[in-house]
Design an enzyme around this catalytic site. Sequence first.
Site, PDB file in Angstrom:
ATOM      1  N   GLY A  88       0.815  -1.203   0.000  1.00  0.00           N
ATOM      2  CA  GLY A  88       0.000   0.000   0.000  1.00  0.00           C
ATOM      3  C   GLY A  88       0.846   1.250   0.000  1.00  0.00           C
ATOM      4  N   LEU A  89       1.066   1.812  -1.157  1.00  0.00           N
ATOM      5  CA  LEU A  89       1.858   3.034  -1.294  1.00  0.00           C
ATOM      6  C   LEU A  89       0.996   4.216  -1.734  1.00  0.00           C
ATOM      7  CD1 LEU A  89       4.582   4.599  -1.609  1.00  0.00           C
ATOM      8  CD2 LEU A  89       4.562   3.805  -3.984  1.00  0.00           C
ATOM      9  N   GLU A 137      -1.671   7.024  -2.561  1.00  0.00           N
ATOM     10  CA  GLU A 137      -2.755   7.667  -1.835  1.00  0.00           C
ATOM     11  C   GLU A 137      -3.421   8.696  -2.736  1.00  0.00           C
ATOM     12  OE1 GLU A 137      -1.378   9.348   1.815  1.00  0.00           O
ATOM     13  OE2 GLU A 137      -0.569   7.453   2.582  1.00  0.00           O
ATOM     14  N   ALA A 153      -0.838  11.237  -2.987  1.00  0.00           N
ATOM     15  CA  ALA A 153       0.548  10.774  -3.055  1.00  0.00           C
ATOM     16  C   ALA A 153       0.660   9.630  -4.045  1.00  0.00           C
ATOM     17  CB  ALA A 153       1.041  10.324  -1.673  1.00  0.00           C
ATOM     18  N   THR A 211      -3.150  -3.422  -5.705  1.00  0.00           N
ATOM     19  CA  THR A 211      -3.344  -4.716  -6.353  1.00  0.00           C
ATOM     20  C   THR A 211      -3.202  -5.857  -5.350  1.00  0.00           C
ATOM     21  OG1 THR A 211      -2.423  -3.807  -8.393  1.00  0.00           O
ATOM     22  CG2 THR A 211      -2.552  -6.194  -8.231  1.00  0.00           C
ATOM     23  N   GLU A 214       3.671   1.784 -11.286  1.00  0.00           N
ATOM     24  CA  GLU A 214       5.069   1.611 -10.824  1.00  0.00           C
ATOM     25  C   GLU A 214       5.993   2.668 -11.419  1.00  0.00           C
ATOM     26  OE1 GLU A 214       6.775  -2.073  -9.788  1.00  0.00           O
ATOM     27  OE2 GLU A 214       4.913  -3.184  -9.991  1.00  0.00           O
TER      28      GLU A 214
END
Length: 387
Positions: free
Chosen positions: A129-130, A132, A135, A163, A370
């Site tokens: 979970g990166l 936001e 962000a 994902t 990514e």
Amino acid sequence: MALSTARLDLTEEERELSALVRQFADEVVAPTSYEADRTKTLSWDVIAQMGEMGLFGLPFPEEYGGQGGDYFALCLAIEALARVDQSIAITLEAAVSLGAMPVFRFGTEEQKHELLPQLLSGEGLAAFGLTEPEAGSDAGATRTTARREGEEWVIDGAKQFITNSGTPLTRFVTVTAVTGERDGRKEISTIMVPSDTPGFTVGPAYDKVGWHASDTHPLSFSGVRVPAGNLLGEQGRGFANFLHILDEGRIAIAALSTGAAEGCLEAAVDYARQRTVFGEPLASRQSVQFTLARMQQRVHVSRLAWQHAARLRDAGQPFKAEAAIAKLTASDAAMDNAREATQIFGGNGFMNEYPVGRHYRDSKILEIGEGTSEVQLLVIARALGVA
């Protein structure tokens, strides 16, 4: 249609792996891909077979339940799967690169032995979970917080576009969170949150343009409490660790993009040979021949780019710029080949039952996820010393 799949620089073991996964993709994944896309359903039977084949454990040591291979082997498998179904390929890529790899890279021995066996067998999945709402490319703008209270972390915030975060197999999500401040800057750490933790909510699945059969959800954290021992890696090193994981993941996305570009090429060549226009095969027209030649060029260059970056990574050499070049090159190739294959198919290319139509929808995210294409250009410019 069978284009040459010879790879002069592959070992015999790598050739066998590539051939095995390609056969699995053609015989097991491809026949179910249209229905999976139409119903937005990830096939757990396919995932189970991938687990039995050892695909989730390819780049990990045997002591943790892995296959003892390397990242190059993983990327070979991802490329082979993406030829026929990007949703299945991204499920594998995210499960390994974003789910299991952070634990392997930064976890304690206790964490590795406890968590990796179920992830490497495919019996469990993990997510990262990166991203936001505020962000994305600017990961330093993270607002999710985690404060220490005794022997627990208390997490509040939200993540999006995550994902493998809401499947029946999802065991935990590793989240980036602000855990303090150092030298006037946010201190970001990574903390593992089990899926059944009170206060952790997985939102409804997104209605996406593509990757319909992959699992993607928004997440929210409201007073979520996890043990202090769920910290992954050193406190305050979460941002730096995430950047390393992202560099590796870009190689895998480049391999996925190459597979997608190749799948479009294969389908377009077959169709151009079989389709008759004004009494002649479509492939007899030089304009179509040149289009197919350009598509082959993109596949070839993309494969060289990701394989070079993967070899550097596995050799322990710097690969950040090469990974960015590979992702930029291959994601462009996937999108370009999808567009041109759809054009060759004409009206049929606009039908979802044909693979080129699905690749057309699926491939756009490859230029975003990514690290956007703009971020890749920035990484390359920095390597040149001009940014």
